[in-house]
Design a protein around this motif. Structure first.
Motif, PDB file in Angstrom:
ATOM      1  N   THR A 352       1.383  -1.099   0.150  1.00 32.04           N
ATOM      2  CA  THR A 352       0.034   0.030   0.459  1.00 32.04           C
ATOM      3  C   THR A 352       1.183   1.489   0.012  1.00 32.04           C
ATOM      4  N   LEU A 353       0.229   1.899  -0.245  1.00 26.17           N
ATOM      5  CA  LEU A 353       1.337   3.763  -0.658  1.00 26.17           C
ATOM      6  C   LEU A 353       0.053   4.573  -0.502  1.00 26.17           C
ATOM      7  N   SER A 354       0.151   5.524   0.934  1.00 23.47           N
ATOM      8  CA  SER A 354      -0.513   6.432   1.160  1.00 23.47           C
ATOM      9  C   SER A 354       0.403   8.058   1.353  1.00 23.47           C
ATOM     10  N   ALA A 355      -0.070   9.195   0.665  1.00 22.04           N
ATOM     11  CA  ALA A 355       1.009  10.557   0.561  1.00 22.04           C
ATOM     12  C   ALA A 355      -0.482  11.846   0.553  1.00 22.04           C
ATOM     13  N   THR A 356       0.494  12.713   1.219  1.00 22.81           N
ATOM     14  CA  THR A 356      -0.583  13.971   1.625  1.00 22.81           C
ATOM     15  C   THR A 356      -0.258  14.547   0.253  1.00 22.81           C
ATOM     16  N   LEU A 357      -0.296  14.222  -1.380  1.00 18.97           N
ATOM     17  CA  LEU A 357      -0.240  14.675  -2.369  1.00 18.97           C
ATOM     18  C   LEU A 357      -1.996  15.459  -2.446  1.00 18.97           C
ATOM     19  N   GLN A 358      -1.921  16.632  -3.206  1.00 14.35           N
ATOM     20  CA  GLN A 358      -3.856  16.560  -3.471  1.00 14.35           C
ATOM     21  C   GLN A 358      -4.430  15.348  -4.720  1.00 14.35           C
ATOM     22  N   ASP A 359      -5.433  15.290  -4.090  1.00  6.39           N
ATOM     23  CA  ASP A 359      -5.712  14.237  -5.352  1.00  6.39           C
ATOM     24  C   ASP A 359      -5.249  12.929  -5.299  1.00  6.39           C
ATOM     25  N   PHE A 360      -4.215  12.760  -4.616  1.00  7.44           N
ATOM     26  CA  PHE A 360      -3.704  11.738  -4.228  1.00  7.44           C
ATOM     27  C   PHE A 360      -4.576  10.255  -4.229  1.00  7.44           C
ATOM     28  N   VAL A 361      -4.923   9.206  -4.554  1.00  7.98           N
ATOM     29  CA  VAL A 361      -5.206   7.589  -4.545  1.00  7.98           C
ATOM     30  C   VAL A 361      -4.576   6.773  -3.946  1.00  7.98           C
ATOM     31  N   TYR A 362      -5.802   6.056  -3.139  1.00  3.30           N
ATOM     32  CA  TYR A 362      -4.584   5.239  -2.264  1.00  3.30           C
ATOM     33  C   TYR A 362      -4.507   3.719  -2.473  1.00  3.30           C
ATOM     34  N   PRO A 363      -3.151   3.807  -3.424  1.00  2.00           N
ATOM     35  CA  PRO A 363      -3.638   2.184  -3.854  1.00  2.00           C
ATOM     36  C   PRO A 363      -3.505   0.983  -3.266  1.00  2.00           C
ATOM     37  N   ARG A 364      -3.718  -0.183  -3.356  1.00  2.00           N
ATOM     38  CA  ARG A 364      -3.177  -0.923  -2.970  1.00  2.00           C
ATOM     39  C   ARG A 364      -3.372  -2.067  -3.980  1.00  2.00           C
ATOM     40  N   ARG A 365      -1.670  -2.421  -3.347  1.00  2.00           N
ATOM     41  CA  ARG A 365      -1.570  -3.892  -4.638  1.00  2.00           C
ATOM     42  C   ARG A 365      -1.396  -5.654  -4.161  1.00  2.00           C
ATOM     43  N   ASN A 366      -1.977  -6.161  -4.138  1.00  2.00           N
ATOM     44  CA  ASN A 366      -2.312  -7.436  -4.039  1.00  2.00           C
ATOM     45  C   ASN A 366      -1.225  -8.511  -5.013  1.00  2.00           C
ATOM     46  N   THR A 367      -0.179  -9.025  -5.366  1.00  2.00           N
ATOM     47  CA  THR A 367       0.794  -9.880  -5.994  1.00  2.00           C
ATOM     48  C   THR A 367       0.480 -11.548  -5.304  1.00  2.00           C
ATOM     49  N   VAL A 368       0.281 -12.364  -6.678  1.00  2.00           N
ATOM     50  CA  VAL A 368       0.121 -13.922  -6.260  1.00  2.00           C
ATOM     51  C   VAL A 368       1.687 -14.353  -7.014  1.00  2.00           C
ATOM     52  N   LEU A 369       2.121 -14.674  -6.636  1.00  2.00           N
ATOM     53  CA  LEU A 369       3.302 -15.783  -7.611  1.00  2.00           C
ATOM     54  C   LEU A 369       3.742 -17.003  -7.075  1.00  2.00           C
ATOM     55  N   ALA A 370       3.589 -17.555  -7.726  1.00  2.00           N
ATOM     56  CA  ALA A 370       3.817 -19.256  -7.914  1.00  2.00           C
ATOM     57  C   ALA A 370       5.389 -19.574  -8.815  1.00  2.00           C
ATOM     58  N   ALA A 371       6.054 -20.467  -8.926  1.00  2.00           N
ATOM     59  CA  ALA A 371       7.262 -21.268  -9.332  1.00  2.00           C
ATOM     60  C   ALA A 371       7.036 -22.628  -9.510  1.00  2.00           C
ATOM     61  N   LEU A 372       7.154 -23.326 -10.626  1.00  2.00           N
ATOM     62  CA  LEU A 372       7.595 -24.514 -10.814  1.00  2.00           C
ATOM     63  C   LEU A 372       9.089 -25.320 -11.419  1.00  2.00           C
ATOM     64  N   ALA A 373       9.392 -25.486 -10.616  1.00  2.00           N
ATOM     65  CA  ALA A 373      11.148 -25.625 -11.234  1.00  2.00           C
ATOM     66  C   ALA A 373      11.926 -26.937 -11.294  1.00  2.00           C
ATOM     67  N   THR A 374      12.700 -27.058 -11.886  1.00  2.24           N
ATOM     68  CA  THR A 374      13.340 -28.326 -12.014  1.00  2.24           C
ATOM     69  C   THR A 374      15.151 -28.554 -12.422  1.00  2.24           C
TER      70      THR A 374
END
Length: 677
Positions: A352-374
């Motif tokens: 997440t990111l918050s800021a005191t910028l005017q008209d700022f949006v407050y983004p939230r990012r969810n990331t899922v990663l899966a790795a199959l290796a050999t």
């Protein structure tokens, strides 16, 4: 892979007759065998300690294929770029867990001291180990910073190491490392460091007209480059019957001036920046059986930054940013056959990111990663293959003002959710059974998401940005030989040729007629061709002199093919070498040890380059180089060891800029006292 070794040991018993033996019970030894397909560039131990390096960024300069952006001074921002693919494609891992910055994607390596770093490793593509988190597969190149794991001599419970540095720019830098043995399986460590510097250094500033005549040539003192910082790191390390674990806490607090660029005859800036970074992380690794091993990582980070520009002649700015991250990862490896392993890793990350910028949006990012290796090994052939699946889910919320009160607002524009699959293949072949000579190759495709600043920064961001993809091809060889006699005792030579593509490159372009109005767009396409050469040699000379030498060289042609219409030979960017990438650069290191003395000489060369993809005379930058010299002596008094070192950096006092209009320090000195107990 994992191997089990069983052996019955027959040892003479001292209290019995010589012809009697005592049968011990069967002992099973379980160990992890590590298949390295593509070797890393590494600095560790005495070699790392000997470098005239103040921070991690200073040490990484000696790797081939790396470009450092350094804005000057002790507290100046220092970021790293590998093979011209961009800073955001470089993953930096601290004790196996990635350092993140969802706001702008840049990791300031100047915040990490070498005092408690045991090893720095640089991998192109990814680490040659399938038993790792999914995040480890997600960068075009990775740097691993491994801190000291406490080790104690027999009968010792405590290790103490203290540093004090002083020198040019009013530097005062004390540091203390305390390691304590809590039990046979558990130990603790605490590292405390304080840095103060006025950042004032003299420099010569010279600019010429295109016809070669001097526009101006003056000397001045760099202002507003001061820094006050405190760094605290504490951790617990432990072992189980079949595994190990660790927990680490990190805290960094600083206030520093931002000297800024020298433009329009303005020599002093007044901007300030405050940083407060905190994270807690833990790792657990366990061997469940002879064929199965598991790994778990967890981390929470809270980073706060305040930026102040009190200059009202431009624009008064006082902005505060806060980003948070939660990360958890699990991985498992299973041995199907003695020479064949498979692994599966799943990660989840929340930002997440918050800021005191005017008209700022407050983004939230969810990331899922899966790795199959050999990973497999068949006769003289070793290989690894992996596929990484990445799912990104993003939400933003705009806060609006109504009747003077702050009220939750409506959802605003956001990028579409992303789902990508990216493969990688690594191979190594040893053609001659009796020679340590390997031919290596790899292919990897990976991407990086736009940062929060790219997407949402007020009047600059663009929520329609696509991810920036890189495709890497590498072919190389490595030769290692040990010698029992003669002056040369070890030789290690490595050569790599590579071709990279960066597509949908995220760039900033002017928006409208306003000089200070910009917008982020997917416009760029870059092709990178290069050769990396590195060599190390160990020497044993007469009179007990030991010598370690190292050379690196990189050739790169990194061309901007983003806009075919911009091909004007007078000022066009199409086909030009991208900004700040030299065609040639290299380094040399010589470390000599004799009795209690040691000397280290290092040389860095960066060839001609342009500060803009428009490769015209006005944008041309001259080559620069530095010579650094360190001389030290180690003394022992009872149980305490002392080492006193003197450093001279930029020995020939060359005046140069790494980044245009950010002059670097000339000749400067340090005096370092190290004490160990």
């Amino acid at each position: 892979m994992t191997t089990g070794l069983s052996c019955a040991l027959h040892l003479p018993a001292q209290h019995l007759s010589l012809d009697s033996v005592q049968m011990l019970e069967e002992v099973t030894v379980t160990a992890t065998r590590y298949r390295e397909v593509i070797p890393a560039q590494k600095l560790s131990g005495e070699k790392l300690e000997a470098l005239a390096s103040f921070s991690v960024a200073d040490a990484i300069r000696y790797f081939s294929g790396v470009q450092i952006k350094d804005y000057g001074g002790v507290g100046g921002l220092k970021t790293v770029d590998i093979r011209s693919m961009g800073t955001n494609h470089m993953g930096v891992f601290y004790d196996g867990i990635q350092l993140g910055n969802a706001q702008n994607g840049q990791i300031d390596l100047g915040k990490f001291s070498l005092d408690n770093i045991e090893e720095i490793s640089l991998y192109n593509g990814q680490k040659s180990d399938i038993f790792q988190s999914a995040r480890d597969f997600g960068s075009a190149g990775v740097i691993y910073l491994r801190t000291r794991r406490p080790r104690f001599a027999e009968g010792r419970q405590t290790n103490l190491k203290a540093f004090f540095r002083t020198g040019s720019f009013d530097l005062a830098n004390p540091s203390l490392l305390w390691e304590q043995k809590l039990s046979e399986r558990v130990s603790s460590s605490l590292n405390v460091e304080y840095i103060y510097s006025s950042g004032k250094y003299p420099f010569r500033y010279r600019r010429v007209f295109p016809d070669g005549k001097a526009a101006w040539d003056t000397t001045a003192v760099r202002q507003n480059g001061d820094i006050h910082s405190v760094r605290l790191e504490g951790g617990l390390n432990g072992y189980t019957d079949r595994g190990k674990w660790n927990v680490k806490g990190y805290f960094y607090d600083s206030e520093k001036g931002i000297p800024g660029a020298i433009v329009n005859n303005v020599w002093k800036r007044s901007q300030r920046q405050w940083d407060r970074n905190f994270f807690m992380q833990g790792s657990f690794q366990e061997q469940l059986s002879g064929n199965c091993e598991v790994l778990a990582n967890v981390k929470y980070a809270d980073d706060r930054m305040r930026y102040l520009n009190p200059d009202t002649t431009l624009m008064y700015i006082d902005n505060t940013f806060r980003q948070q991250e939660f990360y958890v990862s699990t991985a498992g490896r299973y041995t199907l056959l003695p020479q064949w392993d498979v692994s599966l890793a799943v990660d989840y990350q929340w930002n997440t990111l918050s800021a005191t910028l005017q008209d700022f949006v407050y983004p939230r990012r969810n990331t899922v990663l899966a790795a199959l290796a050999t990973a497999f090994e068949w006769r003289r052939l070793k290989g690894q293959a992996s596929v990484l699946g990445t799912c990104v889910f993003e939400n933003v919320t705009r806060l609006s003002y109504g009747d003077g009160n702050l009220l939750p607002g409506r959802q605003t524009g956001k990028p579409d959710n992303r789902q990508e699959y990216t493969p990688a293949v690594f191979l190594s072949f040893r053609p001659f059974p009796s020679r340590d000579f390997h031919v290596q190759a790899f292919y990897k495709r990976i991407f990086r998401m736009p940062t929060f600043n790219d997407l949402y920064y007020t009047d600059v961001g663009n929520v329609s940005l696509r991810p920036e993809f890189t495709t890497q091809y590498n072919l190389g060889c490595r030769y290692v030989r040990e010698y029992e006699h003669g002056a040369v005792r070890r030789l290690d030579v490595k050569v790599d040729a590579y071709y990279n593509e960066v597509t949908d490159k995220i760039v900033a372009i002017p928006k409208g007629n306003g000089q200070y109005r910009w917008m982020m767009m997917n416009l760029g396409y870059v092709e990178i061709r290069g050769v990396d050469v590195s060599g190390q040699a160990g020497w044993q000379l007469p009179q007990g002199v030991r010598l370690q030498t190292g050379l690196t060289y990189t050739f790169q042609r990194a061309q901007d093919f983003g806009d075919p219409t911009d091909n004007d030979p007078r000022a066009g960017t199409y086909g030009g070498q991208i900004a700040y990438i030299p065609w040639h650069n290299g380094s040399a290191i010589v470390n000599a040890q004799w009795k209690s003395w040691d000397m280290n000489y290092s040389f860095i060369y960066v060839g001609e380059r342009y500060h803009n993809s428009s490769n015209i005379r006005e944008n041309h930058e001259q080559p620069w180089y530095t010579h650094d010299l360190t001389l030290g002596r180690t003394l022992t008094c009872r149980a305490m060891k002392f080492k006193l070192s003197a450093e001279v950096n930029n020995l020939l006092n060359q005046q140069y800029d790494v980044v245009l209009n950010y002059p670097m320090p000339g000749r400067n000195c340090k005096l370092i006292l190290r004490m160990e107990l």
